[in-house]
Design a protein around this motif. Sequence first.
Motif, PDB file in Angstrom:
ATOM      1  N   LEU A   1       0.827  -1.215   0.000  1.00 44.98           N
ATOM      2  CA  LEU A   1       0.000   0.000   0.000  1.00 44.98           C
ATOM      3  C   LEU A   1       0.858   1.261   0.000  1.00 44.98           C
ATOM      4  N   ILE A   2       1.924   1.258   0.799  1.00 43.42           N
ATOM      5  CA  ILE A   2       2.808   2.433   0.846  1.00 43.42           C
ATOM      6  C   ILE A   2       3.549   2.582  -0.477  1.00 43.42           C
ATOM      7  N   GLY A   3       4.033   1.444  -1.018  1.00 43.41           N
ATOM      8  CA  GLY A   3       4.722   1.497  -2.313  1.00 43.41           C
ATOM      9  C   GLY A   3       3.805   1.980  -3.418  1.00 43.41           C
TER      10      GLY A   3
ATOM     11  N   GLY B   1      -4.095   5.463   9.950  1.00 45.88           N
ATOM     12  CA  GLY B   1      -4.984   5.518  11.113  1.00 45.88           C
ATOM     13  C   GLY B   1      -5.486   4.160  11.515  1.00 45.88           C
ATOM     14  N   VAL B   2      -5.731   3.974  12.801  1.00 45.88           N
ATOM     15  CA  VAL B   2      -6.224   2.706  13.333  1.00 45.88           C
ATOM     16  C   VAL B   2      -7.415   2.992  14.244  1.00 45.88           C
ATOM     17  N   GLU B   3      -8.541   2.306  13.979  1.00 42.93           N
ATOM     18  CA  GLU B   3      -9.748   2.442  14.801  1.00 42.93           C
ATOM     19  C   GLU B   3     -10.237   1.060  15.234  1.00 42.93           C
TER      20      GLU B   3
ATOM     21  N   VAL C   1      -4.946   3.560   5.197  1.00 44.91           N
ATOM     22  CA  VAL C   1      -3.705   4.093   4.637  1.00 44.91           C
ATOM     23  C   VAL C   1      -4.117   5.089   3.550  1.00 44.91           C
ATOM     24  N   ALA C   2      -3.902   6.401   3.830  1.00 43.11           N
ATOM     25  CA  ALA C   2      -4.348   7.460   2.912  1.00 43.11           C
ATOM     26  C   ALA C   2      -3.149   8.235   2.390  1.00 43.11           C
TER      27      ALA C   2
ATOM     28  N   HIS D   1      -8.996   1.221   3.042  1.00 42.45           N
ATOM     29  CA  HIS D   1      -9.469   0.766   4.352  1.00 42.45           C
ATOM     30  C   HIS D   1      -9.472  -0.767   4.378  1.00 42.45           C
ATOM     31  N   PHE D   2      -8.886  -1.345   5.411  1.00 37.72           N
ATOM     32  CA  PHE D   2      -8.979  -2.798   5.574  1.00 37.72           C
ATOM     33  C   PHE D   2      -9.168  -3.138   7.047  1.00 37.72           C
TER      34      PHE D   2
END
Length: 576
Positions: free
Chosen positions: A478-480, A495-497, A507-508, A569-570
């Motif tokens: 995702l970052i790559g 972010g983590v919820e 991951v945005a 979102h996952f």
Amino acid sequence: MEYENLEREQSIKVVIVEDSPTQQEYLRYILEKHGYTVFAATNGQQALDLIGEVRPDLLISDVIMPVMNGYDLCRAIKSDPASQEIPVILLTALSDTKDVALALQSGADNFITKPYNEEYLILRIRQILAPERALRMKDWMQSPVPVSFDGEVYQISSDRGQIFEFLLTAYQVAIMKNQEAIRAEERLKVSYENLAVLNQIISLCNTTLSLDELLELTIQKILNLFGFEFGALYLINEERTCAHLRHHVETIPVEESYLDLIQTLDMGLLPNRGVLLNGIPAFFTIDQTTFYEEREKIIFKELGAKAYAMVPVKFGSEVLGVLALTSKNEHEFSDVEIGMFESVGREVGSAVQKALLQERVTTANDEMSLYLDIMTHDINNVITSSMGYANLLEDELTGPQYEFVQKIRTSLDQTIEIIRNVSTIRRLHEKQARLVPMDLDAVIRNQISRFSEIPFTYPGTGVMVYADDLIGQVFTNLIGNSRKFAGDEVSITIGVEEDEGVVEVTVADNGPGIPDDQKAQIFDRFQKGTTSKSGKGLGLFITWMLVEGYGGTIRADDRKDGRPGTAIHFTLKKFL
């Protein structure tokens, strides 16, 4: 005496009354077979007309018929002085005790229950037509006597002898039905036992055991269930010239030297040929078998075999091999047991075919893995060498030449990514590791450290999730992906919820975003974007596979803070 009976029966005329053409022809066949002259009617009224024409010695009638039923027909015959001495036998299903009372009330001389067998029918006819009985019936009662039974009153004209015959017949019928019920119960018991045998073997054949484990348990079960002491399964070779021993089970010790003699079955030998080539089972009593070669005779003697079964192991119409069984006891091999053996052969054949295919798949996968390991190793060596030369050139060159070196580095990076993705897919297909609790914060921070050139916004988390050591690949991909599409100005927010046992990770990035018509398919295998920076489509597909394997879901969306960019979102299962 038998000759006298036949000679007398050839002069006896019988009227049969039956509305079913099939039943009528069956009854006619039996009677004519025993020399009776037969006349047929399909209802009571036709029978009355026929009686006046042929003056029969006996009338046999069904009870349930159109126009006039059997009871009314019998009553009409017995009320007419011209025909009242003609004996009448009623054919009835005898589903109720009232049937006997109604038959007596109508004046019937006897009854026979359906279905009837030939021997019993002829015996009853001979008893009814016996001369001594005919003399007795001339003195039967004319005045009916009221008899109360089960709330009903029946007018019975029969004499004591006739009533006694009815009672004996009813008792005989009850005994016959009881015997048939016992036989049916025994057949049902055998059927249940056979079904249990098949279910046990089917259960074994549907397990995920290796072929040798499957054969060990299955052959052992077959030996125990059928009472044999030695069993061996042979598989036909690819050239279909012979069958080789794949597995054997012995419940009595056999010398190793004799086991050397049973390693192959010659397909040219007569009994083997029929089983292995044509799929026809063979069952033998050893004492009566004379066509075996000296080798087989030695084997049978060593095993102390008195019975030998060869059951083809089949998948569809293809014969895969044979299950050979021997017993130290004599065996009759009933039709039911032969049918069971054939069913077992089919079930074992299906299991063997599945196991053989699995073995081939495993072998092919092992070979593919070996080739992939060699290829990956060699390509990585080339990449490492190329990267070294690119680094040297990067320090020496400027201008357009420097840009060429950068393109070389980019191509090498893409190659590294492809190899990494292929290796990950391979691990995904091979992995059998259980999911374990993992520190999500440690995973995220480790991945952030690998991309030191990218600015991240990540507040941290203390949650534990279920995953394995491949979870880092989710963030790597995702970052790559964000870096590839957002370019040098990329910035990423993680972010983590938490929500009732589920953890949602976002991951945005600040890239160009994903068109709405591509968001639903972006994780499909080999799905690529439409820009020049789109890759081979493996990275996000692998990400989806990993998240699904962890029991979560994944989706693509726009950022929710009003800025351009993509938000992936996952979800993961929370360790409680």
